[in-house]
Design a protein around this motif. Sequence first.
Motif, mmCIF file in Angstrom:
data_model
loop_
_atom_site.group_PDB
_atom_site.id
_atom_site.type_symbol
_atom_site.label_atom_id
_atom_site.label_comp_id
_atom_site.label_asym_id
_atom_site.label_seq_id
_atom_site.Cartn_x
_atom_site.Cartn_y
_atom_site.Cartn_z
ATOM 1 N N GLN A 1 96.318 36.268 -15.109
ATOM 2 C CA GLN A 1 95.656 36.170 -13.816
ATOM 3 C C GLN A 1 94.243 35.654 -14.010
ATOM 4 N N THR A 2 93.632 35.243 -12.917
ATOM 5 C CA THR A 2 92.252 34.779 -12.952
ATOM 6 C C THR A 2 91.317 35.967 -12.775
ATOM 7 N N GLY A 3 90.305 36.060 -13.636
ATOM 8 C CA GLY A 3 89.343 37.158 -13.567
ATOM 9 C C GLY A 3 89.150 37.804 -14.922
ATOM 10 N N ARG A 4 88.599 39.004 -14.938
ATOM 11 C CA ARG A 4 88.333 39.724 -16.176
ATOM 12 C C ARG A 4 89.628 40.389 -16.662
ATOM 13 N N VAL A 5 89.975 40.118 -17.893
ATOM 14 C CA VAL A 5 91.209 40.634 -18.490
ATOM 15 C C VAL A 5 90.855 41.381 -19.769
ATOM 16 N N THR A 6 91.467 42.543 -19.977
ATOM 17 C CA THR A 6 91.264 43.328 -21.193
ATOM 18 C C THR A 6 92.507 43.232 -22.060
ATOM 19 N N CYS A 7 92.336 42.780 -23.295
ATOM 20 C CA CYS A 7 93.462 42.632 -24.217
ATOM 21 C C CYS A 7 94.015 44.009 -24.571
ATOM 22 N N CYS B 1 92.132 38.093 -30.742
ATOM 23 C CA CYS B 1 93.115 38.562 -31.731
ATOM 24 C C CYS B 1 94.422 37.781 -31.666
ATOM 25 N N ARG B 2 94.541 36.813 -30.745
ATOM 26 C CA ARG B 2 95.709 35.949 -30.595
ATOM 27 C C ARG B 2 96.964 36.690 -30.149
ATOM 28 N N ALA B 3 96.811 37.888 -29.588
ATOM 29 C CA ALA B 3 97.967 38.633 -29.089
ATOM 30 C C ALA B 3 98.464 37.992 -27.788
ATOM 31 N N LEU B 4 99.779 37.939 -27.609
ATOM 32 C CA LEU B 4 100.351 37.377 -26.389
ATOM 33 C C LEU B 4 100.042 38.291 -25.212
ATOM 34 N N LEU B 5 99.688 37.699 -24.084
ATOM 35 C CA LEU B 5 99.387 38.458 -22.878
ATOM 36 C C LEU B 5 100.652 38.594 -22.042
ATOM 37 N N GLY B 6 100.881 39.787 -21.515
ATOM 38 C CA GLY B 6 102.042 40.016 -20.673
ATOM 39 C C GLY B 6 101.898 39.363 -19.314
ATOM 40 N N LYS C 1 107.191 22.357 -34.807
ATOM 41 C CA LYS C 1 106.154 23.061 -34.069
ATOM 42 C C LYS C 1 106.651 24.415 -33.594
ATOM 43 N N THR C 2 105.741 25.388 -33.555
ATOM 44 C CA THR C 2 106.109 26.694 -33.001
ATOM 45 C C THR C 2 106.182 26.582 -31.485
ATOM 46 N N PRO C 3 107.287 26.962 -30.864
ATOM 47 C CA PRO C 3 107.394 26.832 -29.398
ATOM 48 C C PRO C 3 106.350 27.667 -28.685
ATOM 49 N N TYR C 4 105.889 27.143 -27.588
ATOM 50 C CA TYR C 4 104.872 27.835 -26.800
ATOM 51 C C TYR C 4 105.478 29.075 -26.145
ATOM 52 N N GLU C 5 104.835 30.222 -26.355
ATOM 53 C CA GLU C 5 105.362 31.479 -25.821
ATOM 54 C C GLU C 5 104.519 32.047 -24.686
ATOM 55 N N GLY C 6 103.357 31.476 -24.434
ATOM 56 C CA GLY C 6 102.505 31.969 -23.358
ATOM 57 C C GLY C 6 101.060 32.098 -23.797
#
Length: 204
Positions: free
Chosen positions: A29-35, A19-24, A8-13
């Motif tokens: 956080q909770t709320g509206r987030v822009t990728c 687009c499946r990009a990792l979030l920094g 399995k691919t380890p969980y990175e976050g």
Amino acid sequence: MASAAKKKTPYEGPECPHCRALLGDDLRQTGRVTCPRCRTTFEATAFNPPQRRMKIVEVAQSGPEGANACANHERNTAVTSCQRCGLYICSLCDMNVGSGSYCPSCFDRVRTEGTLGAATTRFRDYGSMARVSAVAGFLFMFMFLGLPFGALTIYYANKGIKQAKADGRPTVGVRVAMGFGIFEAIAGSAAIAFVILGVMGKFK
């Protein structure tokens, strides 16, 4: 289970649902987030595991034999297994929001698919709600419902304009709906006023 875990691919976050990009860390956080990659705005919910589950037992401390190691943390003892893929997970990886235990990877998948009710992304399109309310107010205006529908349309349109600006979408349609809402509110108020004045005139 241990051999399957290594494949399995380890969980990175957490990832962007589009687009499946990792979030920094600053976007978790909770709320509206822009990728930052695709610039898509979505509603996010930060998950904080219960503190009482945060006692981590290392494999070396749990006994020399038969101790099940976590699939993601080899030194941590597994406390449960993922009900979706069956991997053993420790309390750090146990993503339980009241509907069963999931490993982080499966939790992200079921949340994105919308099959996990407690963690389903909720999104309201206030622009569409404003347009529906405006049409309903126009149709039921003869029943003296123009005022409540007009007020509701104005409320939805105001939130819809802010939402469209945040998402970078045009606001023309929402502004038209707000215009209809203002007209319906004024017309409904006038109709109610005429009825009240007519009733009062009969009693004079």
